[in-house]
Design a protein around this motif. Structure first.
Motif, PDB file in Angstrom:
ATOM      1  N   LEU A   1       0.686  -1.294   0.035  1.00  0.00           N
ATOM      2  CA  LEU A   1      -0.060   0.195  -0.124  1.00  0.00           C
ATOM      3  C   LEU A   1       0.687   1.325   0.074  1.00  0.00           C
ATOM      4  O   LEU A   1       0.736   2.206  -0.617  1.00  0.00           O
ATOM      5  CB  LEU A   1      -0.911   0.041   1.219  1.00  0.00           C
ATOM      6  CG  LEU A   1      -1.749   1.419   1.458  1.00  0.00           C
ATOM      7  CD1 LEU A   1      -2.503   1.504   0.026  1.00  0.00           C
ATOM      8  CD2 LEU A   1      -2.717   1.047   2.467  1.00  0.00           C
TER       9      LEU A   1
ATOM     10  N   ALA B   1       2.086   2.056  -3.383  1.00  0.00           N
ATOM     11  CA  ALA B   1       0.983   2.388  -4.269  1.00  0.00           C
ATOM     12  C   ALA B   1       0.815   4.045  -3.977  1.00  0.00           C
ATOM     13  O   ALA B   1       0.730   4.692  -4.760  1.00  0.00           O
ATOM     14  CB  ALA B   1      -0.152   1.682  -4.368  1.00  0.00           C
TER      15      ALA B   1
ATOM     16  N   ALA C   1     -11.042   3.181  -1.881  1.00  0.00           N
ATOM     17  CA  ALA C   1     -10.883   2.459  -2.900  1.00  0.00           C
ATOM     18  C   ALA C   1     -12.029   2.373  -4.152  1.00  0.00           C
ATOM     19  O   ALA C   1     -11.557   2.443  -5.291  1.00  0.00           O
ATOM     20  CB  ALA C   1     -10.858   0.772  -2.477  1.00  0.00           C
TER      21      ALA C   1
ATOM     22  N   ARG D   1     -11.701   3.850  -8.186  1.00  0.00           N
ATOM     23  CA  ARG D   1     -11.973   3.012  -9.257  1.00  0.00           C
ATOM     24  C   ARG D   1     -13.148   3.735 -10.146  1.00  0.00           C
ATOM     25  O   ARG D   1     -13.000   3.825 -11.354  1.00  0.00           O
ATOM     26  CB  ARG D   1     -12.742   1.728  -8.809  1.00  0.00           C
ATOM     27  CG  ARG D   1     -11.816   0.642  -8.429  1.00  0.00           C
ATOM     28  CD  ARG D   1     -12.524  -0.680  -8.334  1.00  0.00           C
ATOM     29  NE  ARG D   1     -11.384  -1.665  -7.783  1.00  0.00           N
ATOM     30  CZ  ARG D   1     -10.419  -2.226  -8.602  1.00  0.00           C
ATOM     31  NH1 ARG D   1     -10.051  -1.917  -9.617  1.00  0.00           N
ATOM     32  NH2 ARG D   1      -9.463  -3.041  -7.944  1.00  0.00           N
TER      33      ARG D   1
ATOM     34  N   ARG E   1     -11.756   6.628 -11.902  1.00  0.00           N
ATOM     35  CA  ARG E   1     -10.975   6.199 -13.065  1.00  0.00           C
ATOM     36  C   ARG E   1     -11.733   5.732 -14.356  1.00  0.00           C
ATOM     37  O   ARG E   1     -11.555   6.092 -15.173  1.00  0.00           O
ATOM     38  CB  ARG E   1      -9.965   5.181 -12.741  1.00  0.00           C
ATOM     39  CG  ARG E   1      -8.650   4.855 -13.706  1.00  0.00           C
ATOM     40  CD  ARG E   1      -7.863   6.094 -13.885  1.00  0.00           C
ATOM     41  NE  ARG E   1      -7.020   5.928 -14.749  1.00  0.00           N
ATOM     42  CZ  ARG E   1      -7.334   6.063 -16.355  1.00  0.00           C
ATOM     43  NH1 ARG E   1      -8.470   6.094 -16.542  1.00  0.00           N
ATOM     44  NH2 ARG E   1      -6.292   5.779 -17.101  1.00  0.00           N
TER      45      ARG E   1
ATOM     46  N   LEU F   1      -4.608  10.797 -10.396  1.00  0.00           N
ATOM     47  CA  LEU F   1      -4.958   9.282 -10.421  1.00  0.00           C
ATOM     48  C   LEU F   1      -5.913   8.934 -11.937  1.00  0.00           C
ATOM     49  O   LEU F   1      -5.857   7.972 -12.324  1.00  0.00           O
ATOM     50  CB  LEU F   1      -5.916   8.840  -9.274  1.00  0.00           C
ATOM     51  CG  LEU F   1      -5.214   8.580  -8.016  1.00  0.00           C
ATOM     52  CD1 LEU F   1      -5.940   8.213  -6.815  1.00  0.00           C
ATOM     53  CD2 LEU F   1      -4.742   7.201  -8.454  1.00  0.00           C
TER      54      LEU F   1
ATOM     55  N   PRO G   1      -1.872   5.782 -15.778  1.00  0.00           N
ATOM     56  CA  PRO G   1      -2.411   4.485 -16.559  1.00  0.00           C
ATOM     57  C   PRO G   1      -3.511   3.726 -15.696  1.00  0.00           C
ATOM     58  O   PRO G   1      -3.437   3.940 -14.421  1.00  0.00           O
ATOM     59  CB  PRO G   1      -1.260   3.736 -16.671  1.00  0.00           C
ATOM     60  CG  PRO G   1      -0.035   4.771 -16.774  1.00  0.00           C
ATOM     61  CD  PRO G   1      -0.374   5.955 -15.848  1.00  0.00           C
ATOM     62  N   ALA G   2      -4.349   3.244 -16.103  1.00  0.00           N
ATOM     63  CA  ALA G   2      -5.683   2.599 -15.235  1.00  0.00           C
ATOM     64  C   ALA G   2      -4.914   1.472 -14.222  1.00  0.00           C
ATOM     65  O   ALA G   2      -5.361   1.337 -13.091  1.00  0.00           O
ATOM     66  CB  ALA G   2      -6.405   1.904 -16.253  1.00  0.00           C
TER      67      ALA G   2
ATOM     68  N   SER H   1      -5.860   1.091 -10.483  1.00  0.00           N
ATOM     69  CA  SER H   1      -6.463  -0.240  -9.709  1.00  0.00           C
ATOM     70  C   SER H   1      -5.701  -1.002  -8.768  1.00  0.00           C
ATOM     71  O   SER H   1      -5.909  -1.313  -7.666  1.00  0.00           O
ATOM     72  CB  SER H   1      -7.021  -1.059 -10.970  1.00  0.00           C
ATOM     73  OG  SER H   1      -5.717  -1.663 -11.391  1.00  0.00           O
ATOM     74  N   GLU H   2      -4.370  -0.738  -8.990  1.00  0.00           N
ATOM     75  CA  GLU H   2      -3.281  -1.162  -7.921  1.00  0.00           C
ATOM     76  C   GLU H   2      -3.594  -0.613  -6.724  1.00  0.00           C
ATOM     77  O   GLU H   2      -3.460  -1.165  -5.610  1.00  0.00           O
ATOM     78  CB  GLU H   2      -1.785  -0.900  -8.567  1.00  0.00           C
ATOM     79  CG  GLU H   2      -1.200  -2.100  -8.947  1.00  0.00           C
ATOM     80  CD  GLU H   2       0.179  -1.782  -9.500  1.00  0.00           C
ATOM     81  OE1 GLU H   2       0.315  -2.020 -10.877  1.00  0.00           O
ATOM     82  OE2 GLU H   2       1.177  -1.434  -8.739  1.00  0.00           O
ATOM     83  N   LEU H   3      -3.642   0.901  -6.761  1.00  0.00           N
ATOM     84  CA  LEU H   3      -3.927   1.452  -5.365  1.00  0.00           C
ATOM     85  C   LEU H   3      -5.193   0.901  -4.808  1.00  0.00           C
ATOM     86  O   LEU H   3      -5.155   0.947  -3.552  1.00  0.00           O
ATOM     87  CB  LEU H   3      -3.834   2.914  -5.531  1.00  0.00           C
ATOM     88  CG  LEU H   3      -4.070   3.666  -4.400  1.00  0.00           C
ATOM     89  CD1 LEU H   3      -3.111   3.643  -3.361  1.00  0.00           C
ATOM     90  CD2 LEU H   3      -4.139   5.263  -4.861  1.00  0.00           C
ATOM     91  N   ALA H   4      -6.489   0.986  -5.590  1.00  0.00           N
ATOM     92  CA  ALA H   4      -7.430   0.456  -4.770  1.00  0.00           C
ATOM     93  C   ALA H   4      -7.489  -0.873  -4.354  1.00  0.00           C
ATOM     94  O   ALA H   4      -7.968  -1.032  -3.188  1.00  0.00           O
ATOM     95  CB  ALA H   4      -8.524   0.536  -5.915  1.00  0.00           C
ATOM     96  N   ASP H   5      -6.586  -1.690  -5.123  1.00  0.00           N
ATOM     97  CA  ASP H   5      -6.577  -3.157  -4.525  1.00  0.00           C
ATOM     98  C   ASP H   5      -5.769  -3.168  -3.193  1.00  0.00           C
ATOM     99  O   ASP H   5      -6.068  -3.811  -2.327  1.00  0.00           O
ATOM    100  CB  ASP H   5      -5.772  -4.098  -5.461  1.00  0.00           C
ATOM    101  CG  ASP H   5      -6.739  -4.161  -6.851  1.00  0.00           C
ATOM    102  OD1 ASP H   5      -8.087  -4.052  -6.446  1.00  0.00           O
ATOM    103  OD2 ASP H   5      -6.277  -4.782  -7.549  1.00  0.00           O
ATOM    104  N   ALA H   6      -4.578  -2.208  -3.191  1.00  0.00           N
ATOM    105  CA  ALA H   6      -3.659  -2.056  -2.056  1.00  0.00           C
ATOM    106  C   ALA H   6      -4.446  -1.921  -1.000  1.00  0.00           C
ATOM    107  O   ALA H   6      -4.212  -2.318   0.099  1.00  0.00           O
ATOM    108  CB  ALA H   6      -2.446  -1.466  -2.532  1.00  0.00           C
ATOM    109  N   ILE H   7      -5.269  -0.791  -1.248  1.00  0.00           N
ATOM    110  CA  ILE H   7      -5.965  -0.413   0.123  1.00  0.00           C
ATOM    111  C   ILE H   7      -6.832  -1.282   0.673  1.00  0.00           C
ATOM    112  O   ILE H   7      -6.820  -1.529   1.767  1.00  0.00           O
ATOM    113  CB  ILE H   7      -6.781   0.925  -0.409  1.00  0.00           C
ATOM    114  CG1 ILE H   7      -6.202   2.297  -0.613  1.00  0.00           C
ATOM    115  CG2 ILE H   7      -7.831   1.319   0.728  1.00  0.00           C
ATOM    116  CD1 ILE H   7      -7.011   3.168  -1.227  1.00  0.00           C
ATOM    117  N   ARG H   8      -7.696  -1.998  -0.187  1.00  0.00           N
ATOM    118  CA  ARG H   8      -8.748  -3.042   0.175  1.00  0.00           C
ATOM    119  C   ARG H   8      -7.781  -4.032   1.029  1.00  0.00           C
ATOM    120  O   ARG H   8      -8.230  -4.652   2.148  1.00  0.00           O
ATOM    121  CB  ARG H   8      -9.202  -3.807  -1.017  1.00  0.00           C
ATOM    122  CG  ARG H   8     -10.493  -2.991  -1.092  1.00  0.00           C
ATOM    123  CD  ARG H   8     -11.262  -3.699  -2.208  1.00  0.00           C
ATOM    124  NE  ARG H   8     -12.227  -2.761  -3.086  1.00  0.00           N
ATOM    125  CZ  ARG H   8     -13.460  -2.374  -2.285  1.00  0.00           C
ATOM    126  NH1 ARG H   8     -13.316  -2.559  -1.010  1.00  0.00           N
ATOM    127  NH2 ARG H   8     -14.104  -1.617  -2.868  1.00  0.00           N
ATOM    128  N   GLU H   9      -6.937  -4.658   0.303  1.00  0.00           N
ATOM    129  CA  GLU H   9      -6.099  -5.762   0.815  1.00  0.00           C
ATOM    130  C   GLU H   9      -5.427  -5.576   2.396  1.00  0.00           C
ATOM    131  O   GLU H   9      -5.424  -6.244   3.159  1.00  0.00           O
ATOM    132  CB  GLU H   9      -4.659  -6.039  -0.178  1.00  0.00           C
ATOM    133  CG  GLU H   9      -4.912  -6.941  -1.341  1.00  0.00           C
ATOM    134  CD  GLU H   9      -4.219  -8.291  -1.201  1.00  0.00           C
ATOM    135  OE1 GLU H   9      -3.121  -7.974  -0.666  1.00  0.00           O
ATOM    136  OE2 GLU H   9      -4.633  -9.444  -1.628  1.00  0.00           O
TER     137      GLU H   9
END
Lengths: 203, 203
Positions: free
Chosen positions: A13, A16, A47, A51, A54, B35, B39-40, B44-52
Protein backbone atom coordinates in the motif's frame (compact mmCIF):
# COMPACT_ATOMS: atom_id res chain seq x y z
CA UNK A 1 12.33 -0.30 0.51
CA UNK A 2 13.47 -1.58 3.90
CA UNK A 3 10.51 -1.63 6.26
CA UNK A 4 11.29 -3.73 9.30
CA UNK A 5 8.25 -4.96 11.15
CA UNK A 6 5.63 -3.93 8.59
CA UNK A 7 3.23 -6.56 7.21
CA UNK A 8 3.67 -7.01 3.39
CA UNK A 9 0.15 -5.76 2.49
CA UNK A 10 0.98 -2.43 4.17
CA UNK A 11 4.32 -2.23 2.38
CA UNK A 12 2.51 -2.72 -0.95
CA UNK A 13 0.00 0.00 0.00
CA UNK A 14 2.84 2.38 0.85
CA UNK A 15 4.45 1.72 -2.57
CA UNK A 16 1.15 2.41 -4.36
CA UNK A 17 0.57 5.63 -2.38
CA UNK A 18 4.11 6.80 -3.15
CA UNK A 19 3.15 7.17 -6.83
CA UNK A 20 0.70 9.96 -6.00
CA UNK A 21 2.02 13.46 -6.66
CA UNK A 22 3.57 15.18 -3.65
CA UNK A 23 3.60 12.04 -1.49
CA UNK A 24 6.98 11.20 0.07
CA UNK A 25 7.98 8.06 1.99
CA UNK A 26 6.91 9.39 5.39
CA UNK A 27 3.53 10.70 4.30
CA UNK A 28 2.78 7.48 2.37
CA UNK A 29 3.52 5.57 5.57
CA UNK A 30 1.27 7.80 7.67
CA UNK A 31 -1.56 7.45 5.14
CA UNK A 32 -1.19 3.66 4.94
CA UNK A 33 -1.19 3.21 8.72
CA UNK A 34 -4.16 5.55 9.01
CA UNK A 35 -6.08 3.61 6.34
CA UNK A 36 -5.60 0.24 8.00
CA UNK A 37 -6.55 1.61 11.41
CA UNK A 38 -9.55 3.75 10.39
CA UNK A 39 -13.08 2.28 10.04
CA UNK A 40 -13.30 -0.28 7.22
CA UNK A 41 -15.90 1.89 5.40
CA UNK A 42 -13.36 4.69 4.95
CA UNK A 43 -10.88 2.40 3.27
CA UNK A 44 -13.45 0.78 1.00
CA UNK A 45 -14.99 4.17 0.16
CA UNK A 46 -11.60 5.42 -0.97
CA UNK A 47 -10.90 2.25 -2.97
CA UNK A 48 -14.31 2.54 -4.67
CA UNK A 49 -13.88 6.25 -5.32
CA UNK A 50 -10.56 5.62 -7.06
CA UNK A 51 -12.05 2.96 -9.35
CA UNK A 52 -15.17 4.99 -10.08
CA UNK A 53 -13.29 8.17 -10.86
CA UNK A 54 -10.88 6.29 -13.12
CA UNK A 55 -13.62 4.38 -14.95
CA UNK A 56 -16.19 7.13 -15.26
CA UNK A 57 -14.10 10.10 -16.38
CA UNK A 58 -12.45 10.83 -19.71
CA UNK A 59 -11.00 13.79 -21.55
CA UNK A 60 -13.47 15.85 -23.57
CA UNK A 61 -12.83 15.11 -27.26
CA UNK A 62 -13.40 18.78 -28.07
CA UNK A 63 -11.51 20.74 -25.41
CA UNK A 64 -9.49 18.17 -23.43
CA UNK A 65 -11.08 18.90 -20.03
CA UNK A 66 -11.82 16.06 -17.61
CA UNK A 67 -15.46 15.08 -17.90
CA UNK A 68 -18.02 12.35 -17.31
CA UNK A 69 -19.93 13.09 -20.55
CA UNK A 70 -18.37 13.86 -23.93
CA UNK A 71 -18.47 16.71 -24.97
CA UNK A 72 -18.01 18.26 -21.54
CA UNK A 73 -20.18 20.73 -19.62
CA UNK A 74 -17.95 23.65 -20.66
CA UNK A 75 -18.35 22.88 -24.37
CA UNK A 76 -22.13 22.40 -24.16
CA UNK A 77 -22.95 25.26 -21.79
CA UNK A 78 -24.81 27.78 -23.97
CA UNK A 79 -24.21 30.52 -21.42
CA UNK A 80 -20.47 30.38 -22.00
CA UNK A 81 -19.15 32.62 -24.74
CA UNK A 82 -18.01 30.36 -27.61
CA UNK A 83 -16.07 33.18 -29.28
CA UNK A 84 -13.51 33.18 -26.43
CA UNK A 85 -11.10 30.27 -25.88
CA UNK A 86 -8.70 30.12 -22.94
CA UNK A 87 -5.79 27.76 -23.64
CA UNK A 88 -4.23 26.01 -20.63
CA UNK A 89 -1.66 23.26 -20.13
CA UNK A 90 -3.47 20.78 -17.87
CA UNK A 91 -7.03 19.89 -16.84
CA UNK A 92 -6.23 21.14 -13.32
CA UNK A 93 -5.60 24.63 -14.73
CA UNK A 94 -9.24 24.80 -15.83
CA UNK A 95 -10.23 24.50 -12.18
CA UNK A 96 -7.93 27.32 -11.11
CA UNK A 97 -9.45 29.65 -13.68
CA UNK A 98 -13.00 28.58 -12.84
CA UNK A 99 -12.35 29.31 -9.19
CA UNK A 100 -11.38 32.88 -10.01
CA UNK A 101 -15.00 33.27 -11.14
CA UNK A 102 -14.01 35.84 -13.75
CA UNK A 103 -14.10 33.82 -16.96
CA UNK A 104 -17.18 32.90 -18.95
CA UNK A 105 -15.67 31.64 -22.22
CA UNK A 106 -14.65 28.15 -23.32
CA UNK A 107 -11.42 26.23 -22.65
CA UNK A 108 -8.82 24.29 -24.57
CA UNK A 109 -6.48 21.97 -22.69
CA UNK A 110 -3.19 21.27 -24.49
CA UNK A 111 -2.44 18.22 -22.34
CA UNK A 112 1.10 19.36 -21.51
CA UNK A 113 3.70 21.87 -22.50
CA UNK A 114 6.71 21.97 -24.80
CA UNK A 115 9.64 20.46 -22.92
CA UNK A 116 12.61 19.29 -25.02
CA UNK A 117 14.24 17.75 -21.94
CA UNK A 118 11.26 15.44 -21.46
CA UNK A 119 11.03 14.82 -25.22
CA UNK A 120 7.73 16.72 -25.52
CA UNK A 121 7.36 18.79 -28.69
CA UNK A 122 4.46 20.77 -30.17
CA UNK A 123 3.30 17.63 -32.02
CA UNK A 124 2.53 16.01 -28.64
CA UNK A 125 0.07 18.74 -27.69
CA UNK A 126 -3.53 19.18 -28.81
CA UNK A 127 -2.72 22.12 -31.10
CA UNK A 128 -4.34 20.79 -34.32
CA UNK A 129 -7.58 20.30 -32.35
CA UNK A 130 -7.36 23.93 -31.22
CA UNK A 131 -6.81 25.12 -34.79
CA UNK A 132 -9.81 23.10 -35.96
CA UNK A 133 -11.96 24.78 -33.34
CA UNK A 134 -10.76 28.21 -34.40
CA UNK A 135 -11.94 27.71 -37.97
CA UNK A 136 -15.08 25.68 -37.17
CA UNK A 137 -16.47 27.81 -34.33
CA UNK A 138 -16.59 31.57 -34.75
CA UNK A 139 -13.79 32.29 -32.29
CA UNK A 140 -12.77 35.94 -31.86
CA UNK A 141 -10.06 35.75 -29.21
CA UNK A 142 -7.62 33.16 -27.90
CA UNK A 143 -6.31 33.76 -24.38
CA UNK A 144 -3.00 32.05 -23.60
CA UNK A 145 -2.84 31.01 -19.95
CA UNK A 146 0.36 28.95 -19.63
CA UNK A 147 2.56 28.86 -16.54
CA UNK A 148 5.40 31.34 -16.10
CA UNK A 149 8.22 28.80 -15.90
CA UNK A 150 10.58 28.14 -18.82
CA UNK A 151 8.43 25.43 -20.45
CA UNK A 152 5.25 27.47 -19.99
CA UNK A 153 6.91 30.50 -21.59
CA UNK A 154 8.22 28.41 -24.48
CA UNK A 155 4.79 26.90 -25.12
CA UNK A 156 3.19 30.32 -24.93
CA UNK A 157 5.63 31.82 -27.43
CA UNK A 158 5.36 28.92 -29.85
CA UNK A 159 1.57 29.01 -29.77
CA UNK A 160 1.45 32.81 -30.04
CA UNK A 161 3.57 32.70 -33.20
CA UNK A 162 1.62 29.83 -34.72
CA UNK A 163 -1.75 31.45 -34.00
CA UNK A 164 -0.64 34.85 -35.36
CA UNK A 165 -1.14 33.37 -38.86
CA UNK A 166 -4.87 32.99 -38.18
CA UNK A 167 -5.33 36.74 -37.85
CA UNK A 168 -7.37 36.22 -34.66
CA UNK A 169 -6.83 38.29 -31.55
CA UNK A 170 -4.36 36.43 -29.32
CA UNK A 171 -3.88 37.64 -25.74
CA UNK A 172 -1.96 36.45 -22.72
CA UNK A 173 -2.95 36.60 -19.06
CA UNK A 174 -1.13 39.31 -17.07
CA UNK A 175 1.97 38.70 -15.00
CA UNK A 176 2.58 40.94 -12.05
CA UNK A 177 2.39 41.38 -8.31
CA UNK A 178 0.18 38.75 -6.61
CA UNK A 179 -2.77 40.38 -4.85
CA UNK A 180 -2.13 40.86 -1.14
CA UNK A 181 1.66 40.77 -1.34
CA UNK A 182 4.08 43.60 -0.63
CA UNK A 183 6.76 44.63 -3.10
CA UNK A 184 9.47 43.32 -0.82
CA UNK A 185 8.32 39.74 -1.42
CA UNK A 186 8.27 39.90 -5.22
CA UNK A 187 11.29 38.68 -7.20
CA UNK A 188 12.91 40.94 -9.79
CA UNK A 189 11.43 39.15 -12.80
CA UNK A 190 7.90 39.47 -11.45
CA UNK A 191 8.45 43.15 -10.71
CA UNK A 192 9.89 43.81 -14.16
CA UNK A 193 6.85 42.06 -15.69
CA UNK A 194 4.56 44.08 -13.43
CA UNK A 195 6.20 47.30 -14.65
CA UNK A 196 6.01 46.32 -18.33
CA UNK A 197 2.38 45.35 -17.93
CA UNK A 198 1.35 48.58 -16.17
CA UNK A 199 -1.97 50.10 -17.18
CA UNK A 200 -3.44 53.55 -16.83
CA UNK A 201 -4.80 54.21 -13.37
CA UNK A 202 -7.87 56.38 -12.84
CA UNK A 203 -8.85 56.49 -9.20
CA UNK B 1 -17.29 21.72 -1.43
CA UNK B 2 -17.73 23.99 -4.43
CA UNK B 3 -15.90 22.47 -7.39
CA UNK B 4 -17.08 24.11 -10.59
CA UNK B 5 -16.43 22.06 -13.68
CA UNK B 6 -15.35 18.84 -11.97
CA UNK B 7 -17.17 15.59 -12.78
CA UNK B 8 -18.95 14.16 -9.67
CA UNK B 9 -16.82 10.95 -9.50
CA UNK B 10 -13.72 13.12 -9.15
CA UNK B 11 -15.38 15.26 -6.48
CA UNK B 12 -16.17 12.08 -4.52
CA UNK B 13 -12.58 10.89 -4.91
CA UNK B 14 -11.28 14.23 -3.62
CA UNK B 15 -13.56 13.96 -0.56
CA UNK B 16 -12.31 10.43 0.16
CA UNK B 17 -8.66 11.49 -0.23
CA UNK B 18 -9.20 14.47 2.10
CA UNK B 19 -9.71 12.05 4.99
CA UNK B 20 -6.11 10.86 4.77
CA UNK B 21 -3.76 12.43 7.31
CA UNK B 22 -1.88 15.49 6.08
CA UNK B 23 -3.92 15.83 2.88
CA UNK B 24 -5.41 19.29 2.31
CA UNK B 25 -7.89 20.39 -0.37
CA UNK B 26 -5.24 21.26 -2.94
CA UNK B 27 -3.19 18.11 -2.56
CA UNK B 28 -6.33 15.93 -2.64
CA UNK B 29 -7.24 17.62 -5.91
CA UNK B 30 -3.77 17.06 -7.39
CA UNK B 31 -3.86 13.39 -6.36
CA UNK B 32 -7.35 12.84 -7.77
CA UNK B 33 -6.52 14.46 -11.12
CA UNK B 34 -3.30 12.48 -11.29
CA UNK B 35 -5.13 9.21 -10.55
CA UNK B 36 -7.71 9.69 -13.29
CA UNK B 37 -5.06 10.67 -15.82
CA UNK B 38 -2.40 8.05 -14.99
CA UNK B 39 -2.47 4.52 -16.48
CA UNK B 40 -5.51 2.53 -15.36
CA UNK B 41 -3.25 -0.10 -13.73
CA UNK B 42 -1.90 2.47 -11.27
CA UNK B 43 -5.37 3.40 -10.09
CA UNK B 44 -6.55 -0.18 -9.76
CA UNK B 45 -3.32 -1.20 -8.04
CA UNK B 46 -3.85 1.50 -5.43
CA UNK B 47 -7.51 0.56 -4.97
CA UNK B 48 -6.54 -3.12 -4.53
CA UNK B 49 -3.68 -2.27 -2.18
CA UNK B 50 -6.05 -0.29 0.06
CA UNK B 51 -8.56 -3.15 0.28
CA UNK B 52 -5.85 -5.77 0.81
CA UNK B 53 -4.05 -3.84 3.50
CA UNK B 54 -7.32 -3.14 5.31
CA UNK B 55 -8.55 -6.73 5.09
CA UNK B 56 -5.31 -8.54 5.76
CA UNK B 57 -3.87 -6.62 8.71
CA UNK B 58 -4.96 -6.55 12.31
CA UNK B 59 -3.56 -5.47 15.67
CA UNK B 60 -1.51 -8.09 17.49
CA UNK B 61 -3.62 -9.32 20.43
CA UNK B 62 -0.50 -9.44 22.58
CA UNK B 63 1.37 -6.18 21.88
CA UNK B 64 -0.96 -4.08 19.69
CA UNK B 65 1.40 -3.81 16.69
CA UNK B 66 0.04 -3.96 13.16
CA UNK B 67 0.45 -7.46 11.79
CA UNK B 68 -0.77 -9.98 9.25
CA UNK B 69 -0.47 -12.94 11.65
CA UNK B 70 -1.50 -12.92 15.31
CA UNK B 71 0.64 -12.89 17.45
CA UNK B 72 2.96 -10.63 15.46
CA UNK B 73 6.54 -11.15 14.29
CA UNK B 74 7.89 -9.06 17.19
CA UNK B 75 6.15 -11.22 19.80
CA UNK B 76 7.20 -14.52 18.21
CA UNK B 77 10.78 -13.59 17.29
CA UNK B 78 12.92 -15.67 19.65
CA UNK B 79 15.93 -13.45 18.99
CA UNK B 80 14.21 -10.46 20.57
CA UNK B 81 14.74 -10.07 24.31
CA UNK B 82 11.39 -10.82 26.02
CA UNK B 83 12.53 -9.28 29.30
CA UNK B 84 12.53 -5.79 27.77
CA UNK B 85 9.29 -4.04 26.74
CA UNK B 86 9.25 -0.69 25.01
CA UNK B 87 5.87 1.05 25.44
CA UNK B 88 4.76 3.39 22.63
CA UNK B 89 1.58 5.28 21.76
CA UNK B 90 0.87 4.19 18.17
CA UNK B 91 1.81 1.36 15.78
CA UNK B 92 3.73 3.90 13.69
CA UNK B 93 6.06 4.55 16.66
CA UNK B 94 7.20 0.92 16.49
CA UNK B 95 8.53 1.63 13.00
CA UNK B 96 10.46 4.69 14.14
CA UNK B 97 12.18 2.71 16.85
CA UNK B 98 12.87 -0.25 14.53
CA UNK B 99 14.47 2.12 12.03
CA UNK B 100 16.91 3.33 14.67
CA UNK B 101 18.25 -0.23 14.63
CA UNK B 102 19.20 -0.02 18.28
CA UNK B 103 16.45 -1.95 20.02
CA UNK B 104 16.16 -5.72 20.29
CA UNK B 105 13.42 -6.10 22.88
CA UNK B 106 9.64 -6.44 22.52
CA UNK B 107 7.00 -3.74 22.12
CA UNK B 108 3.70 -2.73 23.65
CA UNK B 109 1.44 -0.33 21.78
CA UNK B 110 -1.00 1.58 23.99
CA UNK B 111 -3.20 2.56 21.05
CA UNK B 112 -3.28 6.25 22.00
CA UNK B 113 -2.45 8.59 24.82
CA UNK B 114 -4.25 10.21 27.71
CA UNK B 115 -6.03 13.28 26.39
CA UNK B 116 -8.85 14.68 28.55
CA UNK B 117 -9.79 17.15 25.79
CA UNK B 118 -10.50 14.27 23.40
CA UNK B 119 -12.18 12.28 26.16
CA UNK B 120 -9.41 9.66 26.23
CA UNK B 121 -8.55 8.37 29.70
CA UNK B 122 -6.21 5.60 30.90
CA UNK B 123 -9.10 3.10 30.63
CA UNK B 124 -9.10 3.60 26.83
CA UNK B 125 -5.48 2.47 26.52
CA UNK B 126 -4.11 -1.08 26.51
CA UNK B 127 -2.65 -0.77 30.00
CA UNK B 128 -4.25 -3.90 31.57
CA UNK B 129 -2.81 -5.95 28.67
CA UNK B 130 0.63 -4.49 29.47
CA UNK B 131 0.26 -5.36 33.15
CA UNK B 132 -0.75 -8.91 32.26
CA UNK B 133 2.38 -9.28 30.16
CA UNK B 134 4.54 -7.99 33.00
CA UNK B 135 3.36 -10.71 35.36
CA UNK B 136 3.05 -13.50 32.76
CA UNK B 137 6.36 -13.01 30.94
CA UNK B 138 9.53 -12.53 32.95
CA UNK B 139 9.92 -8.84 32.14
CA UNK B 140 12.81 -7.02 33.76
CA UNK B 141 12.52 -3.50 32.34
CA UNK B 142 9.81 -1.32 30.85
CA UNK B 143 11.00 1.52 28.62
CA UNK B 144 8.53 4.39 28.26
CA UNK B 145 8.78 5.95 24.78
CA UNK B 146 5.91 8.44 24.61
CA UNK B 147 6.00 11.71 22.67
CA UNK B 148 7.20 14.89 24.35
CA UNK B 149 4.00 16.91 23.90
CA UNK B 150 1.58 17.53 26.78
CA UNK B 151 -0.47 14.37 26.21
CA UNK B 152 2.65 12.22 25.75
CA UNK B 153 4.12 13.57 28.99
CA UNK B 154 0.84 13.00 30.87
CA UNK B 155 0.63 9.42 29.61
CA UNK B 156 4.25 8.81 30.52
CA UNK B 157 3.81 10.14 34.05
CA UNK B 158 0.60 8.22 34.63
CA UNK B 159 2.14 4.99 33.41
CA UNK B 160 5.36 5.56 35.32
CA UNK B 161 3.42 5.96 38.58
CA UNK B 162 1.17 2.98 37.90
CA UNK B 163 4.08 0.70 36.99
CA UNK B 164 6.12 1.77 40.02
CA UNK B 165 3.89 -0.54 42.08
CA UNK B 166 5.18 -3.57 40.20
CA UNK B 167 8.71 -3.03 41.48
CA UNK B 168 10.09 -3.50 37.95
CA UNK B 169 12.71 -1.21 36.48
CA UNK B 170 10.93 1.56 34.55
CA UNK B 171 12.99 3.82 32.30
CA UNK B 172 12.23 6.60 29.86
CA UNK B 173 13.94 7.44 26.56
CA UNK B 174 16.23 10.47 26.74
CA UNK B 175 15.22 13.95 25.72
CA UNK B 176 17.88 16.31 24.47
CA UNK B 177 19.59 17.86 21.52
CA UNK B 178 18.73 16.17 18.21
CA UNK B 179 21.85 14.72 16.58
CA UNK B 180 23.25 17.03 13.92
CA UNK B 181 21.65 20.21 15.23
CA UNK B 182 23.43 23.21 16.73
CA UNK B 183 22.45 24.67 20.10
CA UNK B 184 21.05 27.76 18.43
CA UNK B 185 18.20 25.71 16.88
CA UNK B 186 17.10 24.04 20.11
CA UNK B 187 14.21 25.54 22.11
CA UNK B 188 14.67 26.28 25.82
CA UNK B 189 12.69 23.29 27.03
CA UNK B 190 14.77 20.87 24.96
CA UNK B 191 17.98 22.47 26.23
CA UNK B 192 16.82 22.33 29.83
CA UNK B 193 15.97 18.63 29.35
CA UNK B 194 19.35 18.08 27.70
CA UNK B 195 21.09 19.64 30.71
CA UNK B 196 19.05 17.66 33.25
CA UNK B 197 19.76 14.44 31.36
CA UNK B 198 23.52 15.03 31.04
CA UNK B 199 25.75 12.01 31.55
CA UNK B 200 29.40 11.60 32.41
CA UNK B 201 31.65 12.12 29.43
CA UNK B 202 34.83 10.12 29.03
CA UNK B 203 36.53 10.96 25.76
Amino acid sequence: MHMPGLPPPIIRLISALRRLPGVGPRSAERMALDLVQSPAENASELADAIREARNRTLLCSNCGSLTEADPCAFCTDERRDPSLICVVEQPVDVLSIERSGSYRGRFHVLGGRISPLDGIGPEDLKIPQLEQRLTRDSVKEVILAMGTDVEGEATCHYLGKRLARTGLKVSRIAHGLPVGAGLEFADELTLSRALEGRSEFTP
